[in-house]
Design a protein around this motif. Structure first.
Motif, PDB file in Angstrom:
ATOM      1  N   TYR A   1      23.091 -21.798  -5.394  1.00  0.00           N
ATOM      2  CA  TYR A   1      23.543 -21.507  -4.037  1.00  0.00           C
ATOM      3  C   TYR A   1      23.264 -22.695  -3.118  1.00  0.00           C
ATOM      4  O   TYR A   1      24.145 -23.134  -2.360  1.00  0.00           O
ATOM      5  N   VAL A   2      22.051 -23.207  -3.169  1.00  0.00           N
ATOM      6  CA  VAL A   2      21.673 -24.327  -2.301  1.00  0.00           C
ATOM      7  C   VAL A   2      22.520 -25.561  -2.623  1.00  0.00           C
ATOM      8  O   VAL A   2      23.027 -26.237  -1.715  1.00  0.00           O
ATOM      9  N   ASN A   3      22.703 -25.862  -3.909  1.00  0.00           N
ATOM     10  CA  ASN A   3      23.521 -27.017  -4.284  1.00  0.00           C
ATOM     11  C   ASN A   3      24.962 -26.847  -3.809  1.00  0.00           C
ATOM     12  O   ASN A   3      25.571 -27.805  -3.320  1.00  0.00           O
ATOM     13  N   ALA A   4      25.500 -25.645  -3.960  1.00  0.00           N
ATOM     14  CA  ALA A   4      26.872 -25.401  -3.520  1.00  0.00           C
ATOM     15  C   ALA A   4      26.984 -25.525  -2.009  1.00  0.00           C
ATOM     16  O   ALA A   4      27.934 -26.120  -1.484  1.00  0.00           O
ATOM     17  N   LYS A   5      26.013 -24.977  -1.292  1.00  0.00           N
ATOM     18  CA  LYS A   5      26.026 -25.054   0.168  1.00  0.00           C
ATOM     19  C   LYS A   5      25.927 -26.505   0.625  1.00  0.00           C
ATOM     20  O   LYS A   5      26.643 -26.944   1.531  1.00  0.00           O
ATOM     21  N   GLY A  24      21.386  -4.553   4.132  1.00  0.00           N
ATOM     22  CA  GLY A  24      21.110  -5.979   3.984  1.00  0.00           C
ATOM     23  C   GLY A  24      19.694  -6.314   4.404  1.00  0.00           C
ATOM     24  O   GLY A  24      19.355  -6.181   5.574  1.00  0.00           O
ATOM     25  N   PRO A  25      18.844  -6.729   3.474  1.00  0.00           N
ATOM     26  CA  PRO A  25      17.458  -7.064   3.833  1.00  0.00           C
ATOM     27  C   PRO A  25      17.413  -8.153   4.897  1.00  0.00           C
ATOM     28  O   PRO A  25      18.116  -9.159   4.801  1.00  0.00           O
ATOM     29  N   ASP A  26      16.575  -7.965   5.894  1.00  0.00           N
ATOM     30  CA  ASP A  26      16.447  -8.962   6.954  1.00  0.00           C
ATOM     31  C   ASP A  26      16.020 -10.310   6.395  1.00  0.00           C
ATOM     32  O   ASP A  26      16.458 -11.370   6.874  1.00  0.00           O
ATOM     33  N   TRP A  27      15.172 -10.294   5.378  1.00  0.00           N
ATOM     34  CA  TRP A  27      14.668 -11.556   4.846  1.00  0.00           C
ATOM     35  C   TRP A  27      15.765 -12.340   4.130  1.00  0.00           C
ATOM     36  O   TRP A  27      15.736 -13.582   4.118  1.00  0.00           O
ATOM     37  N   ILE A  28      16.742 -11.641   3.548  1.00  0.00           N
ATOM     38  CA  ILE A  28      17.875 -12.338   2.941  1.00  0.00           C
ATOM     39  C   ILE A  28      18.675 -13.056   4.023  1.00  0.00           C
ATOM     40  O   ILE A  28      19.052 -14.227   3.892  1.00  0.00           O
ATOM     41  N   ASN A  29      18.952 -12.353   5.123  1.00  0.00           N
ATOM     42  CA  ASN A  29      19.688 -12.970   6.227  1.00  0.00           C
ATOM     43  C   ASN A  29      18.923 -14.151   6.812  1.00  0.00           C
ATOM     44  O   ASN A  29      19.519 -15.167   7.184  1.00  0.00           O
ATOM     45  N   THR A  30      17.601 -14.025   6.906  1.00  0.00           N
ATOM     46  CA  THR A  30      16.777 -15.132   7.391  1.00  0.00           C
ATOM     47  C   THR A  30      16.898 -16.344   6.467  1.00  0.00           C
ATOM     48  O   THR A  30      17.055 -17.486   6.923  1.00  0.00           O
ATOM     49  N   ALA A  31      16.838 -16.087   5.166  1.00  0.00           N
ATOM     50  CA  ALA A  31      16.931 -17.176   4.196  1.00  0.00           C
ATOM     51  C   ALA A  31      18.302 -17.843   4.242  1.00  0.00           C
ATOM     52  O   ALA A  31      18.411 -19.076   4.236  1.00  0.00           O
ATOM     53  N   LEU A  32      19.361 -17.042   4.311  1.00  0.00           N
ATOM     54  CA  LEU A  32      20.712 -17.599   4.355  1.00  0.00           C
ATOM     55  C   LEU A  32      20.927 -18.449   5.599  1.00  0.00           C
ATOM     56  O   LEU A  32      21.533 -19.526   5.546  1.00  0.00           O
ATOM     57  N   GLN A  33      20.438 -17.968   6.726  1.00  0.00           N
ATOM     58  CA  GLN A  33      20.583 -18.718   7.962  1.00  0.00           C
ATOM     59  C   GLN A  33      19.792 -20.022   7.893  1.00  0.00           C
ATOM     60  O   GLN A  33      20.262 -21.070   8.336  1.00  0.00           O
ATOM     61  N   HIS A  34      18.590 -19.956   7.309  1.00  0.00           N
ATOM     62  CA  HIS A  34      17.751 -21.154   7.190  1.00  0.00           C
ATOM     63  C   HIS A  34      18.427 -22.191   6.293  1.00  0.00           C
ATOM     64  O   HIS A  34      18.433 -23.391   6.620  1.00  0.00           O
ATOM     65  N   ILE A  35      18.996 -21.749   5.184  1.00  0.00           N
ATOM     66  CA  ILE A  35      19.696 -22.662   4.278  1.00  0.00           C
ATOM     67  C   ILE A  35      20.882 -23.307   4.982  1.00  0.00           C
ATOM     68  O   ILE A  35      21.133 -24.509   4.864  1.00  0.00           O
ATOM     69  N   ASP A  36      21.624 -22.493   5.722  1.00  0.00           N
ATOM     70  CA  ASP A  36      22.821 -22.981   6.413  1.00  0.00           C
ATOM     71  C   ASP A  36      22.469 -24.012   7.481  1.00  0.00           C
ATOM     72  O   ASP A  36      23.183 -25.006   7.652  1.00  0.00           O
ATOM     73  N   GLU A  37      21.384 -23.786   8.195  1.00  0.00           N
ATOM     74  CA  GLU A  37      21.055 -24.634   9.342  1.00  0.00           C
ATOM     75  C   GLU A  37      20.156 -25.813   8.991  1.00  0.00           C
ATOM     76  O   GLU A  37      20.028 -26.752   9.784  1.00  0.00           O
ATOM     77  N   ASN A  38      19.546 -25.799   7.802  1.00  0.00           N
ATOM     78  CA  ASN A  38      18.587 -26.855   7.436  1.00  0.00           C
ATOM     79  C   ASN A  38      18.848 -27.384   6.028  1.00  0.00           C
ATOM     80  O   ASN A  38      17.965 -27.317   5.159  1.00  0.00           O
ATOM     81  N   PRO A  39      20.040 -27.925   5.781  1.00  0.00           N
ATOM     82  CA  PRO A  39      20.354 -28.367   4.414  1.00  0.00           C
ATOM     83  C   PRO A  39      19.479 -29.514   3.938  1.00  0.00           C
ATOM     84  O   PRO A  39      19.353 -29.730   2.722  1.00  0.00           O
ATOM     85  N   ASP A  40      18.864 -30.261   4.864  1.00  0.00           N
ATOM     86  CA  ASP A  40      18.057 -31.409   4.467  1.00  0.00           C
ATOM     87  C   ASP A  40      16.583 -31.069   4.251  1.00  0.00           C
ATOM     88  O   ASP A  40      15.773 -31.945   3.955  1.00  0.00           O
ATOM     89  N   SER A  41      16.233 -29.791   4.395  1.00  0.00           N
ATOM     90  CA  SER A  41      14.828 -29.403   4.238  1.00  0.00           C
ATOM     91  C   SER A  41      14.537 -28.974   2.804  1.00  0.00           C
ATOM     92  O   SER A  41      15.434 -28.936   1.953  1.00  0.00           O
ATOM     93  N   ASP A  42      13.280 -28.632   2.520  1.00  0.00           N
ATOM     94  CA  ASP A  42      12.890 -28.131   1.206  1.00  0.00           C
ATOM     95  C   ASP A  42      13.428 -26.707   1.054  1.00  0.00           C
ATOM     96  O   ASP A  42      12.985 -25.785   1.735  1.00  0.00           O
TER      97      ASP A  42
END
Length: 293
Positions: free
Chosen positions: A231-235, A181-199
């Motif tokens: 993914y972002v819209n679904a999340k 699992g690429p670290d950057w994928i995990n970073t992106a997923l965590q960022h999306i999960d924790e910051n839904p109101d951001s860009d």
């Protein structure tokens, strides 16, 4: 013949389906097919063959099969001794990403399956018994539909995934740990999960992870089974549906908290994906929860 794409009936707020202790013949099984959901299969009895991603696996009592999204597969039960199994179909969006400083994710077993192209797993007798009991509890929650049943069903699934991932963690070669699992994928997923109101556009996410937009887009879809926008819209939609049921915040406030550009845009997308307006969804589900008490 090209594989068919399996469709599911559950709404986007709870992309989760279970086929519990089914015994199927070769006539009732789908031909080669795939779907966006992650799939978990546990075999109780019988014999058969499971074709997964160009590999044939024997199926027998105690086998677990891990199918990441968009993996071509087909079950071929033995005519004289057909397989009885439980299959759980779920979106990876529902599974919590680790954000507590421990390099261990509940989807580690699927990362391992995808990376190694090995989709069959066995557990110790004690772990198998406890994991199978979690599937029973999961089905009981979905059947009884008590308040909070969706949360409870997910907790049971996460317990199963924990045991499967832990079994791999304790037996795998840790010299290759960092490459799962690429670290950057995990970073992106965590960022999306924790910051839904951001860009959360492709450009912003690729900049955050220091990965080119083209590479980010390609690998993100391989790993999640979805493109970035979907993914972002679904999340965001899952988060919005949770807030509609768990808070008294206005629809406009929830739309803003979940990162939607405007209230009309939120209404259009919510109705398209959920099938009802946000207000109707809140009203209908709260009435159902009251009726079940």
């Amino acid at each position: 013949m090209n594989p068919i794409r399996k469709q599911f009936r559950s709404d986007i707020a709870f992309p989760f389906d279970v086929a519990y202790k089914n015994t199927k013949s070769s006539l009732s099984e789908l031909p080669d097919h795939l779907h966006d959901r992650f799939e978990l299969v546990y075999v109780y009895s019988g014999k058969g063959t499971f074709f997964i991603d160009h590999t044939l696996y024997d199926m027998s009592e105690g086998d677990w099969f891990l199918l990441p999204g968009n993996t071509i597969h087909r079950a071929l039960p033995n005519a004289a001794n057909p397989v009885t199994s439980t299959a759980v179909f779920f979106s990876s969006l529902l599974i919590r990403q680790s954000s507590i400083g421990e390099p261990f994710g509940l989807l580690r077993c699927y990362e391992w399956a995808r990376k190694s192209k090995t989709y069959k797993l066995r557990l110790s007798a004690s772990d198998e018994s406890m994991a199978a009991a979690c599937l029973d509890a999961l089905q009981e929650e979905l059947t009884n539909r008590q308040p909070g049943y969706r949360h409870s069903a997910l907790l049971q699934l996460e317990l199963v995934l924990l045991r499967l991932s832990r079994a791999l963690y304790t037996t795998a070669d840790h010299s290759s740990e960092a490459s799962i699992g690429p670290d950057w994928i995990n970073t992106a997923l965590q960022h999306i999960d924790e910051n839904p109101d951001s860009d959360l556009g492709l450009t912003s996410l690729s900049r955050l992870t220091s990965v080119s937009a083209a590479h980010f887009s390609r690998v993100f879809k391989q790993w999640t089974g979805m493109n970035v926008t979907d993914y972002v819209n679904a999340k965001r939609m899952i988060r919005a549906s949770e807030l509609l049921l768990s808070t008294d915040q206005s629809v406009a406030e929830i739309a803003s908290l979940c990162g939607f550009e405007s209230l009309p845009h939120f209404h259009r997308l919510f109705k398209k994906l959920i099938g009802r307006t946000p207000a109707a969804y809140r009203r209908g589900n709260r009435m159902n929860a009251t009726d079940s008490v």
